[in-house]
Each structure stands twice: as structure tokens, then as C-alpha cells.
Design an enzyme around this catalytic site. Structure first.
Site, PDB file in Angstrom:
ATOM      1  N   GLY A   1      -7.734   5.978  -6.589  1.00 53.70           N
ATOM      2  CA  GLY A   1      -8.634   6.768  -5.743  1.00 53.70           C
ATOM      3  C   GLY A   1      -8.561   6.398  -4.267  1.00 53.70           C
ATOM      4  O   GLY A   1      -9.575   6.422  -3.567  1.00 53.70           O
TER       5      GLY A   1
ATOM      6  N   LYS B   1       4.336  14.766   1.799  1.00 55.92           N
ATOM      7  CA  LYS B   1       4.561  14.280   0.423  1.00 55.92           C
ATOM      8  C   LYS B   1       3.990  15.272  -0.585  1.00 55.92           C
ATOM      9  O   LYS B   1       2.783  15.511  -0.622  1.00 55.92           O
ATOM     10  CB  LYS B   1       3.933  12.903   0.241  1.00 55.92           C
ATOM     11  CG  LYS B   1       4.187  12.339  -1.146  1.00 55.92           C
ATOM     12  CD  LYS B   1       3.842  10.882  -1.222  1.00 55.92           C
ATOM     13  CE  LYS B   1       4.099  10.328  -2.606  1.00 55.92           C
ATOM     14  NZ  LYS B   1       3.725   8.912  -2.678  1.00 55.92           N
TER      15      LYS B   1
ATOM     16  N   GLY C   1       8.526   2.834  -6.441  1.00 50.68           N
ATOM     17  CA  GLY C   1       7.080   2.709  -6.585  1.00 50.68           C
ATOM     18  C   GLY C   1       6.684   1.702  -7.650  1.00 50.68           C
ATOM     19  O   GLY C   1       6.726   0.492  -7.439  1.00 50.68           O
TER      20      GLY C   1
ATOM     21  N   CYS D   1      -4.445  15.325  -2.126  1.00 49.90           N
ATOM     22  CA  CYS D   1      -5.899  15.100  -2.126  1.00 49.90           C
ATOM     23  C   CYS D   1      -6.650  16.422  -2.256  1.00 49.90           C
ATOM     24  O   CYS D   1      -6.241  17.433  -1.681  1.00 49.90           O
ATOM     25  CB  CYS D   1      -6.330  14.449  -0.812  1.00 49.90           C
ATOM     26  SG  CYS D   1      -5.235  13.168  -0.241  1.00 49.90           S
TER      27      CYS D   1
ATOM     28  N   ASN E   1      -2.705   5.834 -13.212  1.00 48.70           N
ATOM     29  CA  ASN E   1      -3.662   5.178 -12.316  1.00 48.70           C
ATOM     30  C   ASN E   1      -4.620   6.177 -11.721  1.00 48.70           C
ATOM     31  O   ASN E   1      -4.280   7.335 -11.480  1.00 48.70           O
ATOM     32  CB  ASN E   1      -2.923   4.384 -11.216  1.00 48.70           C
ATOM     33  CG  ASN E   1      -2.691   5.197  -9.957  1.00 48.70           C
ATOM     34  OD1 ASN E   1      -3.583   5.329  -9.105  1.00 48.70           O
ATOM     35  ND2 ASN E   1      -1.508   5.783  -9.835  1.00 48.70           N
TER      36      ASN E   1
HETATM   37  C1  LIG Z   1      -1.080   2.221  -8.254  1.00 46.43           C
HETATM   38  C2  LIG Z   1      -0.527   3.377  -7.470  1.00 46.43           C
HETATM   39  C3  LIG Z   1      -1.118   3.744  -6.265  1.00 46.43           C
HETATM   40  C4  LIG Z   1      -0.629   4.826  -5.520  1.00 46.43           C
HETATM   41  N1  LIG Z   1      -1.214   5.157  -4.333  1.00 46.43           N
HETATM   42  C5  LIG Z   1      -0.695   6.189  -3.588  1.00 46.43           C
HETATM   43  C6  LIG Z   1      -1.258   6.526  -2.307  1.00 46.43           C
HETATM   44  O1  LIG Z   1      -2.187   5.875  -1.815  1.00 46.43           O
HETATM   45  N2  LIG Z   1      -0.725   7.588  -1.629  1.00 46.43           N
HETATM   46  C7  LIG Z   1       0.350   8.319  -2.129  1.00 46.43           C
HETATM   47  O2  LIG Z   1       0.816   9.263  -1.480  1.00 46.43           O
HETATM   48  N3  LIG Z   1       0.916   7.997  -3.329  1.00 46.43           N
HETATM   49  C8  LIG Z   1       0.417   6.961  -4.060  1.00 46.43           C
HETATM   50  N4  LIG Z   1       1.002   6.642  -5.272  1.00 46.43           N
HETATM   51  C9  LIG Z   1       2.160   7.427  -5.759  1.00 46.43           C
HETATM   52  C10 LIG Z   1       3.481   6.709  -5.485  1.00 46.43           C
HETATM   53  O3  LIG Z   1       3.676   6.482  -4.100  1.00 46.43           O
HETATM   54  C11 LIG Z   1       4.681   7.526  -6.057  1.00 46.43           C
HETATM   55  O4  LIG Z   1       4.691   8.806  -5.465  1.00 46.43           O
HETATM   56  C12 LIG Z   1       4.609   7.697  -7.562  1.00 46.43           C
HETATM   57  O5  LIG Z   1       4.055   6.564  -8.195  1.00 46.43           O
HETATM   58  C13 LIG Z   1       5.969   8.007  -8.205  1.00 46.43           C
HETATM   59  O6  LIG Z   1       6.893   6.950  -8.004  1.00 46.43           O
HETATM   60  P1  LIG Z   1       7.144   5.746  -9.078  1.00 46.43           P
HETATM   61  O7  LIG Z   1       7.326   6.393 -10.423  1.00 46.43           O
HETATM   62  O8  LIG Z   1       8.362   5.039  -8.588  1.00 46.43           O
HETATM   63  O9  LIG Z   1       5.922   4.898  -9.037  1.00 46.43           O
HETATM   64  C14 LIG Z   1       0.502   5.557  -6.021  1.00 46.43           C
HETATM   65  C15 LIG Z   1       1.101   5.174  -7.228  1.00 46.43           C
HETATM   66  C16 LIG Z   1       0.609   4.103  -7.959  1.00 46.43           C
HETATM   67  C17 LIG Z   1       1.298   3.720  -9.244  1.00 46.43           C
END
Ligand SMILES: Cc1cc2nc3c(=O)[nH]c(=O)nc-3n(C[C@H](O)[C@H](O)[C@H](O)COP(=O)(O)O)c2cc1C
Length: 305
Positions: free
Chosen positions: A75, A168, A268, A133, A72
Site C-alpha cells: 500500500g 509505469k 524486483g 494507483c 503483496n
Molecule cells: C513488495 C513490493 C513492493 C512494491 N512497491 C511498488 C511501488 O511502490 N511502486 C511501483 O510502481 N511498483 C511497486 N512494486 C512492483 C514492482 O516494482 C514490479 O513492477 C513488480 O513486482 C514486477 O516485477 P518482479 O516480478 O520482478 O517483482 C512492488 C512490488 C513488490 C513485490
């Protein structure tokens, strides 16, 4: 009669009701899921990123499925901190779970201003600082790749709040333990990991990247072994709690993280395909504890040597 298991997790000065959280950007602001899941089974909701100004995010396409995962480049699309406080917090603060604001910024003053404005909001449990970021003042290198910047940002934010402060971490670094120690030195109450791994998918017919932003963040089951290994390493490098995530879709996945050293976990990408996962994961952790005669989840932590 099953034995009762103490599921609570202490972080800084506060306690989470249970170790299962939902990850930032994958659970909206909670209300999107209220019809699908009893929200009281989530120990914590980590909100979508909150930035100082509203952000529309990147151009589309900004999501593509990959083998056992997704890429993804959303942004950090969000309505900005003022709307978060006035429109999202009134709903969130009534929920039975801890509400953790995921904070993002392009400069240090931006992070500071967002946290200052969030300090005025009641009902917020704590902060998760997204240091993945790019720092626009330092040539666009992500904050989270430089231990000096992480320590400074953490200690600056530490002075602004007594609420739990979770940093994080990005996995896109040479040695994540150096960054984790920098967060601890700066006064973080916990670290969470992993954020997504940088990836790219190319459409060979069109001869161009599929995502408009060219690269994106890889998440889902494909990244789980990376997340477990980094959780194992980080939990041995710091004395503060580690919150593990990356590809968790069931209780066994979550238990891998906890046995590796995580005090809590986040779900997530799985929320998109199985909105009841927080419930089944929590029940599975509880059953595992009962089956192994473990009376408190804290005793799961780091069983693997
Ligand atoms: C669509 C999407 C949007 C995300 N937006 C953020 C975000 O705004 N801030 C953040 O710290 N991590 C964001 N993440 C990262 C997730 O919080 C997580 O760290 C990462 O996806 C790994 O976990 P997962 O494999 O269970 O998804 C996003 C992940 C996805 C898939």
C-alpha cells in the site's frame, strides 16, 4: 581478450550506464543493499513509491508467498516527498547509478505537487510514474486503466520537467497497448511494465482472505511469461523505449525481455532472495553479447520478430 560491449541505454535526453535496474518497492532506497552488492552494477535504482504525504500503508498481513511468486498489499508505505528529498536524496545522489523516483498519488494534483517538489532535488535522474494507483476523484478506478487519464496526466507532468519521464503501466487492463500509446502521446520518454497483477489467496480454514486488504499484487517468476508477452506487444505499439520487468531472476530471463523488445529491464522480487542478481544479470547480458558478436546492447532489442 573479450570484446567490449556498449551497455548504455538512451532514454529521452539522458543515458543509463547499463540496462539493468532494480524495481520500485523491492530495493528500498539503496542503502539497505550497499553491504550486499556493488551498487555500481545497477544501471538505475527505481525508488520505493514517493507520495505527497507520509503513508503507513495497509494493515498486516500484507505479504504472502505464492507458487513461484508473492502477493503483496504494502500500500505504498513511505515517508512522503519532503522526507525523501531531505533524508534519502543526500545518500542516493552520491551513488554511481541513475536515481529514478517512483511517483504515486491519489489525485492528479498530488502527482503534480510531488514532481514539483522533486524538481528542486538535485541528483535525481528522472521519474517513473506509477499509474496503478486508484484515482479517488474518479470513483477509485486506477489512472492507468483509462487512456484519457494517462495521456492527460503524462502531458501535465511533461510540462513540469525536462528529466526523463517514464510511465509505469499496469497489466490489469483489457489492452495495454492503448494505454502505452496514450503515454507516448502525452510526451512520455519511455514506458515501463509490468506492475503487479491483482490476485487473492483465501485461507479455507479461516474462511477469509489471507491479506488484510483482501487482494494484492502478484509478482515473481510466476508472472514472467505475462511480462514478456506484454513487452513484446507494447514495444511494437510505441516508438519510445520499453523497460521490461516481471519475474526476472537471471540473465536468460532478462534476455527474454530484451529479445522481445525491451531496451532495459528491472529486477524486483528476486532482490529479496538474491541481492546479487543485478550483478549476475548484467554480467550474463554482457557475456551473451560477446558470445553472439553483438557490440551494443541496443542491438538485442526486439531480435524476435
Ligand atoms: C513488495 C513490493 C513492493 C512494491 N512497491 C511498488 C511501488 O511502490 N511502486 C511501483 O510502481 N511498483 C511497486 N512494486 C512492483 C514492482 O516494482 C514490479 O513492477 C513488480 O513486482 C514486477 O516485477 P518482479 O516480478 O520482478 O517483482 C512492488 C512490488 C513488490 C513485490
Amino acid at each position: 581478450m573479450g570484446m567490449s560491449v556498449d551497455l548504455s541505454v538512451k532514454i529521452g535526453s539522458k543515458t543509463l550506464p547499463n540496462p539493468v535496474g532494480v524495481a520500485s518497492g523491492t530495493f528500498g532506497y539503496g542503502s539497505e543493499y550497499e553491504e550486499l552488492l556493488d551498487l555500481s552494477c545497477a544501471g538505475a535504482i527505481f525508488t520505493k513509491a514517493v507520495t505527497l504525504e507520509p503513508r503507513v500503508g495497509n494493515d498486516i498481513p500484507r505479504i504472502i508467498e505464492t507458487p513461484s511468486g508473492m502477493l503483496n498489499s504494502i500500500g505504498l508505505a513511505n515517508a512522503g516527498v519532503k522526507k525523501f528529498v531531505s533524508e534519502k536524496m543526500p545518500y542516493l545522489k552520491k551513488l554511481p547509478c541513475a536515481i529514478v523516483a517512483n511517483v504515486a498519488g491519489a489525485t492528479e494534483p498530488e502527482y503534480i505537487q510531488v514532481v514539483k517538489e522533486l524538481e528542486e532535488a538535485d541528483g535525481l535522474w528522472g521519474y517513473e510514474i506509477n499509474v496503478s494507483c486508484p484515482n479517488v476523484k474518479e470513483g477509485g478506478l486506477a489512472f492507468g486503466t483509462d487512456p484519457g487519464q494517462v495521456e492527460r496526466l503524462t502531458s501535465t507532468l511533461r510540462k513540469l520537467t525536462s528529466r526523463p519521464l517514464i510511465i509505469k503501466l499496469t497489466p490489469n487492463v483489457t489492452d495495454i497497448t492503448v494505454i502505452a500509446r496514450a503515454a507516448q502521446s502525452g510526451g512520455a520518454d519511455a514506458v515501463s511494465l509490468i506492475n503487479t497483477l491483482v490476485g487473492m489467496v483465501i485461507d479455507v480454514k479461516k474462511k477469509k482472505p489471507v491479506l488484510a486488504a483482501k487482494t494484492g499484487g502478484l509478482s515473481g517468476p510466476a508472472v514472467r511469461p505475462v511480462g514478456v508477452a506484454l513487452t513484446y506487444r507494447v514495444s511494437r505499439a510505441v516508438s519510445i523505449p520499453v523497460i521490461g520487468m516481471g519475474g526476472i531472476s537471471n540473465a536468460d530471463d532478462a534476455l527474454q525481455y530484451m529479445l522481445a523488445g525491451a531496451s532495459a529491464i528491472q529486477i524486483g522480487t528476486t532482490n529479496f532472495i538474491d541481492p546479487r542478481a543485478p550483478y549476475t544479470v548484467l554480467e550474463g547480458i554482457r557475456e551473451y553479447c560477446v558470445g553472439n558478436d553483438i557490440d551494443t546492447v541496443d542491438r538485442l532489442r526486439g531480435i524476435i520478430s
